[in-house]
Design a protein around this motif. Structure first.
Motif, short mmCIF file in Angstrom:
data_model
loop_
_atom_site.label_atom_id
_atom_site.label_comp_id
_atom_site.label_asym_id
_atom_site.label_seq_id
_atom_site.Cartn_x
_atom_site.Cartn_y
_atom_site.Cartn_z
N SER A 37 77.80 21.87 61.36
CA SER A 37 77.90 20.50 62.18
C SER A 37 76.70 20.01 62.61
N ASN A 38 75.51 20.87 61.97
CA ASN A 38 74.62 19.20 63.64
C ASN A 38 73.92 19.56 62.51
N PRO A 40 71.66 16.52 60.53
CA PRO A 40 71.19 15.85 60.45
C PRO A 40 70.12 15.14 59.11
N ASP A 41 70.33 14.48 58.58
CA ASP A 41 68.75 13.73 57.57
C ASP A 41 67.81 13.80 58.41
N ASP A 42 67.85 13.40 59.52
CA ASP A 42 66.56 13.27 60.60
C ASP A 42 66.44 14.42 61.21
N TRP A 43 65.38 14.65 60.98
CA TRP A 43 64.87 16.14 61.85
C TRP A 43 63.88 15.87 63.40
N LYS A 44 64.41 14.78 63.25
CA LYS A 44 63.69 14.11 64.70
C LYS A 44 65.67 14.49 65.92
N GLN A 45 66.28 13.99 65.40
CA GLN A 45 67.65 13.89 65.81
C GLN A 45 67.37 14.99 66.38
N PHE A 46 67.96 16.37 65.40
CA PHE A 46 67.87 17.74 65.83
C PHE A 46 66.85 18.39 66.51
N ASN A 47 66.30 17.92 66.59
CA ASN A 47 64.93 18.39 67.94
C ASN A 47 65.55 17.51 68.85
N LYS A 48 66.24 16.26 69.32
CA LYS A 48 65.94 16.50 69.85
C LYS A 48 67.43 17.19 71.24
N LYS A 49 68.63 17.76 70.34
CA LYS A 49 69.25 18.38 70.92
C LYS A 49 69.24 20.25 70.61
N TYR A 50 68.06 20.53 70.07
CA TYR A 50 67.20 21.68 69.96
C TYR A 50 66.21 22.47 70.53
N VAL A 51 65.92 21.17 71.05
CA VAL A 51 64.14 21.86 70.78
C VAL A 51 64.39 22.50 73.15
N PRO A 52 65.26 21.40 73.72
CA PRO A 52 65.78 22.56 75.08
C PRO A 52 66.31 23.17 74.69
N ILE A 53 67.01 23.77 74.40
CA ILE A 53 67.62 24.85 73.79
C ILE A 53 66.84 26.57 73.65
N TRP A 54 65.75 25.84 72.67
CA TRP A 54 64.70 26.99 72.16
C TRP A 54 63.76 27.20 73.60
N LYS A 55 63.63 25.82 73.92
CA LYS A 55 62.56 25.99 75.24
C LYS A 55 63.28 27.12 76.47
N LEU A 73 63.56 25.34 61.67
CA LEU A 73 64.30 25.90 61.67
C LEU A 73 65.33 24.54 60.41
N TRP A 74 65.04 23.52 61.16
CA TRP A 74 66.21 21.76 60.03
C TRP A 74 65.64 21.89 58.76
N THR A 75 64.05 22.49 58.28
CA THR A 75 63.54 22.38 57.02
C THR A 75 64.22 22.95 56.67
N THR A 76 64.60 25.01 57.24
CA THR A 76 64.75 25.69 56.00
C THR A 76 66.51 25.91 55.61
N CYS A 77 67.32 25.72 56.85
CA CYS A 77 68.56 24.69 56.73
C CYS A 77 68.91 23.51 56.41
N LYS A 78 68.37 22.26 55.82
CA LYS A 78 68.55 20.96 55.64
C LYS A 78 67.78 20.42 54.94
N GLY A 79 66.32 20.11 55.12
CA GLY A 79 64.99 19.58 55.09
C GLY A 79 64.32 20.16 53.23
N LEU A 80 64.97 21.38 53.01
CA LEU A 80 64.77 22.11 51.41
C LEU A 80 65.87 21.43 50.76
N LYS A 81 66.21 20.33 49.89
CA LYS A 81 67.60 20.35 48.97
C LYS A 81 68.50 21.22 46.98
#
Length: 308
Positions: A37-38, A40-55, A73-81
């Motif tokens: 459920s997390n 989004p179509d835009d990787w930037k929105q994904f990074n905004k949430k998960y970069v702090p978690i990863w760091k 992570l986003w590319t593998t899970c969402k970016g690749l169709k």
């Protein structure tokens, strides 16, 4: 157009056999939660949430590593169709070929828990038959590597078994001879970096003491060379013109610079450098409107030395 991407299945492909047996590809990146459920179509929105978690779990890593890891992570899970083709190395300079069949799913408490179901084809392709540009791209550092620009070559290798040839897939190439010449220039620059004037102020970007700046993968494509100033205050994006039209190369380097800036908010400066055999009026006019991209012309000295 079909997406093509090289996926490293664990460090040095250590989980490839598990993925082949289980018909999946997967990544980890120490994100221990279901992402269903997390995504989004835009990787930037994904990074905004998960970069702090990863760091938080990698306090010794910088912003570039954080942004890139979450981007992979986003590319593998969402970016690749579904229907995308993935190539995964087996450590013997061979690549297994798979077709993505499902959306993302989570496999908690297992290796590579962020997964996609894959139909693996009953064939492998040797790296030795790839064109030189494809060899360079597929060897780039990182979990994911976008190979879609080589789709025609890969389709021929995967489905027709006609072998490989040196080809230029970029439709924006206006000077094929310049492209062929500059296909080797990147390796020359990297290998001879310490002997170039640029080494007085910059070094090729490193992570954990390893040089990773050549063919540096980002969510919007691969940077030819990423360098960092010796005082670590500036990142330099270097793009070879490779015979492409000026509008294309300027647009591309601006895209990479914008992406790197977003991934590295604490860096005070992002600069660009275009290297080519010559600059036409279009390139000169375009660069007049920006103060942080320079053009460098290279020259080739060729000598014949009588031996006997």
């Amino acid at each position: 157009m079909t997406q093509y991407n090289r996926i490293m299945l664990g460090k040095a492909g250590c989980f490839l056999e598990d993925c082949l047996k289980g018909n999946y590809i997967g990544v980890d990146f120490d994100i221990k939660e279901d992402l269903s459920s997390n995504l989004p179509d835009d990787w930037k929105q994904f990074n905004k949430k998960y970069v702090p978690i990863w760091k938080a779990s990698h306090p010794d890593k910088g912003n570039v590593s954080a942004g890139l890891s979450c981007g992979f992570l986003w590319t593998t899970c969402k970016g690749l169709k579904k229907g995308a083709v993935v190539l995964s190395p087996n450590g013997n300079n061979e690549y297994h070929i798979g077709l993505i069949e499902s959306d993302y799913y989570y496999a908690p408490d297992e290796n590579l828990p962020h997964r996609r179901r894959v139909h693996w084809l009953d064939k492998k392709i040797s790296k030795s038959v790839f064109s030189e540009p494809l060899k360079r791209s597929i060897s780039s550092i990182g979990t994911c590597c976008d190979l879609s620009q080589y789709s025609s070559e890969l389709e021929e290798l995967i489905y027709q078994d006609k072998g490989s040839k040196i080809i230029t897939m970029d439709q924006d190439i206006e000077d094929p001879s310049e492209f062929a010449l500059e296909s080797h220039l990147e390796d020359f620059i990297v290998k001879n970096w310490d002997n170039l004037d640029i080494a007085k102020n910059y070094k090729i970007f490193q992570e954990n003491g390893e040089f990773v700046g050549q063919q540096y993968e980002t969510p919007v494509g691969k940077i030819d060379i990423l360098a960092e100033s010796l005082d670590k205050k500036t990142l330099l994006v270097i793009e070879l013109k490779r015979g492409r039209t000026s509008d294309v190369v300027v647009g591309q380097i601006l895209r990479y610079m914008g992406c790197i800036q977003e991934m590295t908010e604490n860096h005070p400066a992002i600069k660009g450098m275009i290297i080519g055999l010559n600059a036409d009026d279009k390139l000169k006019y375009a660069l007049k409107m920006t103060s942080n991209i320079d053009f460098y012309r290279y020259q080739i000295d060729f000598k014949l030395i009588k031996e006997y």
